[in-house]
Scaffold this motif. Structure first.
Motif, PDB file in Angstrom:
ATOM      1  N   LEU A 187     -19.196 -15.288  -2.715  1.00 49.24           N
ATOM      2  CA  LEU A 187     -18.568 -14.281  -2.201  1.00 49.24           C
ATOM      3  C   LEU A 187     -18.870 -12.806  -1.899  1.00 49.24           C
ATOM      4  CD1 LEU A 187     -15.724 -14.343  -5.176  1.00 49.24           C
ATOM      5  CD2 LEU A 187     -15.386 -15.204  -2.710  1.00 49.24           C
ATOM      6  N   TRP A 188     -20.347 -13.292  -2.464  1.00 46.35           N
ATOM      7  CA  TRP A 188     -21.568 -11.455  -1.965  1.00 46.35           C
ATOM      8  C   TRP A 188     -21.053 -11.381  -0.833  1.00 46.35           C
ATOM      9  CZ3 TRP A 188     -23.010  -8.273  -4.987  1.00 46.35           C
ATOM     10  CH2 TRP A 188     -23.791  -7.675  -4.714  1.00 46.35           C
ATOM     11  N   ASN A 189     -21.730 -11.683   0.135  1.00 45.56           N
ATOM     12  CA  ASN A 189     -21.651 -11.249   1.730  1.00 45.56           C
ATOM     13  C   ASN A 189     -20.426 -10.991   2.652  1.00 45.56           C
ATOM     14  OD1 ASN A 189     -24.366 -12.205   1.674  1.00 45.56           O
ATOM     15  ND2 ASN A 189     -23.848 -14.409   2.658  1.00 45.56           N
ATOM     16  N   GLY A 190     -19.285 -11.482   1.491  1.00 41.81           N
ATOM     17  CA  GLY A 190     -17.808 -11.042   1.697  1.00 41.81           C
ATOM     18  C   GLY A 190     -16.974  -9.457   1.817  1.00 41.81           C
ATOM     19  N   LEU A 191     -18.216  -9.123   0.602  1.00 39.10           N
ATOM     20  CA  LEU A 191     -17.571  -8.158   0.285  1.00 39.10           C
ATOM     21  C   LEU A 191     -17.739  -6.718   0.604  1.00 39.10           C
ATOM     22  CD1 LEU A 191     -18.190  -8.669  -3.838  1.00 39.10           C
ATOM     23  CD2 LEU A 191     -15.954  -9.266  -2.711  1.00 39.10           C
ATOM     24  N   THR A 192     -17.249  -5.301   0.829  1.00 38.39           N
ATOM     25  CA  THR A 192     -17.609  -4.538   0.854  1.00 38.39           C
ATOM     26  C   THR A 192     -19.074  -3.728   0.547  1.00 38.39           C
ATOM     27  OG1 THR A 192     -16.064  -3.319   0.156  1.00 38.39           O
ATOM     28  CG2 THR A 192     -15.314  -3.976   2.067  1.00 38.39           C
ATOM     29  N   GLN A 193     -19.593  -2.650   0.180  1.00 40.97           N
ATOM     30  CA  GLN A 193     -20.368  -2.077  -0.425  1.00 40.97           C
ATOM     31  C   GLN A 193     -20.197  -1.817  -1.555  1.00 40.97           C
ATOM     32  OE1 GLN A 193     -22.275   1.556   0.979  1.00 40.97           O
ATOM     33  NE2 GLN A 193     -23.996   0.371   1.328  1.00 40.97           N
ATOM     34  N   ASP A 194     -18.309  -0.945  -1.344  1.00 36.81           N
ATOM     35  CA  ASP A 194     -17.575  -0.683  -3.132  1.00 36.81           C
ATOM     36  C   ASP A 194     -17.311  -1.353  -3.613  1.00 36.81           C
ATOM     37  OD1 ASP A 194     -18.701   2.390  -1.832  1.00 36.81           O
ATOM     38  OD2 ASP A 194     -16.438   1.839  -1.130  1.00 36.81           O
ATOM     39  N   GLN A 195     -17.163  -2.980  -3.230  1.00 32.74           N
ATOM     40  CA  GLN A 195     -16.675  -3.681  -4.178  1.00 32.74           C
ATOM     41  C   GLN A 195     -18.205  -4.845  -4.585  1.00 32.74           C
ATOM     42  OE1 GLN A 195     -14.461  -6.036  -0.987  1.00 32.74           O
ATOM     43  NE2 GLN A 195     -12.993  -6.009  -1.370  1.00 32.74           N
TER      44      GLN A 195
ATOM     45  N   MET B 205     -18.996  -4.670  -8.479  1.00 30.39           N
ATOM     46  CA  MET B 205     -19.360  -6.336  -8.962  1.00 30.39           C
ATOM     47  C   MET B 205     -20.575  -5.823  -9.783  1.00 30.39           C
ATOM     48  SD  MET B 205     -20.261  -9.462  -7.494  1.00 30.39           S
ATOM     49  CE  MET B 205     -17.906 -10.198  -6.817  1.00 30.39           C
ATOM     50  N   ALA B 206     -21.079  -4.676  -9.589  1.00 26.67           N
ATOM     51  CA  ALA B 206     -22.285  -5.347 -10.165  1.00 26.67           C
ATOM     52  C   ALA B 206     -22.383  -4.344 -11.578  1.00 26.67           C
ATOM     53  CB  ALA B 206     -23.012  -4.388  -9.293  1.00 26.67           C
ATOM     54  N   ILE B 207     -21.369  -2.926 -11.191  1.00 22.31           N
ATOM     55  CA  ILE B 207     -20.661  -2.106 -12.630  1.00 22.31           C
ATOM     56  C   ILE B 207     -20.691  -3.250 -14.160  1.00 22.31           C
ATOM     57  CG2 ILE B 207     -20.104  -0.144 -13.282  1.00 22.31           C
ATOM     58  CD1 ILE B 207     -23.126  -0.365 -11.998  1.00 22.31           C
ATOM     59  N   VAL B 208     -19.417  -3.762 -13.543  1.00 23.14           N
ATOM     60  CA  VAL B 208     -18.624  -4.444 -14.392  1.00 23.14           C
ATOM     61  C   VAL B 208     -19.015  -5.033 -15.101  1.00 23.14           C
ATOM     62  CG1 VAL B 208     -16.004  -6.253 -14.830  1.00 23.14           C
ATOM     63  CG2 VAL B 208     -16.447  -3.968 -12.833  1.00 23.14           C
ATOM     64  N   PRO B 209     -19.575  -5.972 -15.135  1.00 26.71           N
ATOM     65  CA  PRO B 209     -20.528  -7.269 -16.182  1.00 26.71           C
ATOM     66  C   PRO B 209     -21.201  -6.468 -17.209  1.00 26.71           C
ATOM     67  CG  PRO B 209     -20.668  -7.827 -13.946  1.00 26.71           C
ATOM     68  CD  PRO B 209     -20.093  -6.598 -13.814  1.00 26.71           C
ATOM     69  N   LEU B 210     -22.017  -5.357 -16.509  1.00 22.92           N
ATOM     70  CA  LEU B 210     -23.105  -4.294 -17.355  1.00 22.92           C
ATOM     71  C   LEU B 210     -22.056  -3.612 -17.933  1.00 22.92           C
ATOM     72  CD1 LEU B 210     -25.672  -3.351 -17.834  1.00 22.92           C
ATOM     73  CD2 LEU B 210     -25.417  -1.851 -15.626  1.00 22.92           C
ATOM     74  N   PHE B 211     -21.249  -3.089 -17.509  1.00 17.91           N
ATOM     75  CA  PHE B 211     -19.935  -2.433 -18.797  1.00 17.91           C
ATOM     76  C   PHE B 211     -19.686  -3.540 -19.738  1.00 17.91           C
ATOM     77  CE2 PHE B 211     -16.180  -0.399 -19.990  1.00 17.91           C
ATOM     78  CZ  PHE B 211     -16.424   0.578 -20.108  1.00 17.91           C
ATOM     79  N   LEU B 212     -19.417  -4.602 -19.355  1.00 20.01           N
ATOM     80  CA  LEU B 212     -18.622  -4.947 -20.348  1.00 20.01           C
ATOM     81  C   LEU B 212     -19.695  -6.059 -21.299  1.00 20.01           C
ATOM     82  CD1 LEU B 212     -16.331  -7.723 -18.487  1.00 20.01           C
ATOM     83  CD2 LEU B 212     -15.482  -5.282 -19.987  1.00 20.01           C
ATOM     84  N   SER B 213     -20.927  -6.371 -21.021  1.00 18.13           N
ATOM     85  CA  SER B 213     -21.913  -6.619 -22.436  1.00 18.13           C
ATOM     86  C   SER B 213     -22.511  -5.427 -22.576  1.00 18.13           C
ATOM     87  CB  SER B 213     -22.984  -6.985 -21.060  1.00 18.13           C
ATOM     88  OG  SER B 213     -23.766  -5.848 -19.827  1.00 18.13           O
TER      89      SER B 213
END
Length: 469
Positions: free
Chosen positions: A63-71, A75-83
């Motif tokens: 899904l990475w190539n189809g996402l915007t820069q904000d998305q 996606m990078a911050i949410v797993p870091l915050f949950l972990s």
């Protein structure tokens, strides 16, 4: 365990031969634990975590190539915050719980009573309280490693999204600092391994030498207190993995920092000797200390065999900074040598002299440019160390250790034959000297046996004369 199966067979034979009773056999077997299945549980748990994380990674990559820069940033911050929340919950819930109170043994009580003064007031009986962690170890390790991977993954995704690939080494230096803090807080061996990998990566990804090289060395040195903490906690498997990764990282830094083979050999000898002596210093800490001595022994043997080549010592070049750094580490090695001498770890002391012998050979190579004489010095010292290893193996009844010394001698002799830096006369003199030393050692080992046989024969003659009278 295979040893317990063997013991069970032996005990059954002893019972059938009336050597021991059946009750005694059961008591003997009860003292040895059955095979522990916890390691298999941990292996399947790790397999499950790796597969789940890997599956999520590939799905997100699709899904990475189809996402915007904000998305992508989200996606990078949410797993870091949950972990991070998961690690915080584990740290909050993980408390040391008292398990049992260990009372003094009757022998200790008798010793204390013997040392007491009758006029002194009675002493309060002390109890040693043992603790365990509320959260299992593999859950703590899994949470910490997951958070470390999420941190590195967030760094990579942000860098890829905002085109920061040219500043990778700067970002890795920051990640290393954060991982250092988290390793100190969690005490996780897995996060410590990630921290060391990032430390080496700072130097590897840097386009120029300078502060990235210094940061990598500082980070690797700061990893040593974690190794000491794991040794004191008797986390043997963690010590084995952590020390292996640390040794590999240090070797990579040595080979990248010192481009010349001579300086690589000199610094490698320092790392090898210090690893061996560290294992001797922490001998009481079980399997972890044995692993350090094992890795250190292999490294010392390897560096001595490498230093026995004359080509290593040809045309020595180096800056004053390398000499100063080498002498500084020699001082540290000397301090460890003094500690080993106080503990009477003589084989570790002999191994700790390896960097001094290598430094002496480097100084000789300044004046003797062919490299033959420095290689001869290292070969002679390798023979002395091999003799010490063989003698220690005989003394402690460890055939494998004695054979390790024999293999070191055989490798040293093979290098002396193959090394083109030596003339035929020099090779002949070397082998004659080794033969004389080996013959002397053989004579010394044969002498006590010969004396024992003489005493037995003399006693048998005396008893025979007494019987005749």
């Amino acid at each position: 365990m295979a040893n317990r199966r063997w013991l069970k067979q032996e005990v059954s034979e002893w019972v059938s031969d009336d050597v021991i009773s059946e009750e005694t056999g059961k008591k003997i077997l009860s003292r040895y634990k059955k095979e522990d299945l916890s390691s298999y549980k941990e292996a399947f748990f790790i397999l499950a975590v790796v597969c789940l994380v890997g599956g999520l990674f590939f799905l997100c990559a699709n899904l990475w190539n189809g996402l915007t820069q904000d998305q992508r940033f989200l996606m990078a911050i949410v797993p870091l915050f949950l972990s991070f929340l998961l690690v915080a919950a584990v740290i909050f819930l993980d408390k040391k719980v008292p398990v049992v109170s260990k009372e003094p043994s009757p022998l200790e009580e008798e010793l204390e009573e013997g040392e007491e003064n009758p006029d002194s007031p009675p002493k309060i009986q002390k109890k040693e309280v043992l603790y365990r962690h509320r959260v299992p170890l593999f859950i703590r390790e899994a949470a910490a490693v997951l958070h470390g991977l999420c941190l590195l993954g967030a760094f990579w995704m942000v860098g890829d999204s905002f085109y920061l690939t040219s500043d990778t080494y700067t970002g890795l230096a920051l990640c290393g600092f954060l991982l250092l803090i988290m390793t100190a807080v969690t005490g996780s061996a897995g996060m410590g391994i990630l921290y060391m990998a990032v430390s080496v990566g700072v130097f590897y990804t840097a386009p120029v030498r300078g502060w990235p090289e210094v940061v990598s060395w500082i980070y690797m040195i700061l990893a040593l207190p974690f190794l000491g903490y794991m040794l004191k906690s008797h986390r043997d498997r963690a010590v084995v993995c952590f020390s292996w990764v640390w040794a590999v990282g240090i070797l990579l830094l040595i080979f990248w920092s010192a481009g010349n083979m001579l300086w690589q050999t000199l610094f490698f000898s320092l790392a090898a000797a210090m690893t061996w002596m560290a294992g001797g210093l922490f001998r009481d800490y079980g399997l972890g200390a044995q692993a350090l001595r094992f890795f250190g022994g292999i490294a010392v043997f390897a560096v001595l065999l490498e230093g026995s080549y004359g080509a290593v010592w040809e045309g020595i070049v180096g800056s004053y900074a390398l000499w100063f750094l080498f002498l500084l580490f020699l001082v540290v090695d000397g301090v460890l040598l003094f500690r080993m001498a106080l503990k009477k770890e003589w084989l570790s002391v002999l191994a700790g002299l390896t960097p001094f012998v290598m430094g002496l050979s480097a100084m000789i190579s300044i004046f003797e440019t062919t490299g033959a004489f420095p290689a001869m010095v290292v070969s002679v010292y390798a023979g002395v160390l091999a003799a010490g290893v063989i003698a220690r193996g005989f003394q402690t009844d460890r055939p494998l250790q004695s054979w390790a010394g024999v293999f070191l001698l055989a490798g040293d002799g093979a290098i002396r034959v193959m090394d083109s830096a030596l003339t035929l006369t020099e090779r002949g003199i070397f082998f004659l000297a080794v033969g004389v030393v080996a013959a002397f050692i053989c004579y010394v080992m044969y002498l006590p046996l010969h004396r024992t046989r003489k005493k037995k024969a003399h006693r048998s003659e005396k008893t025979g004369e007494e019987e005749d009278k």
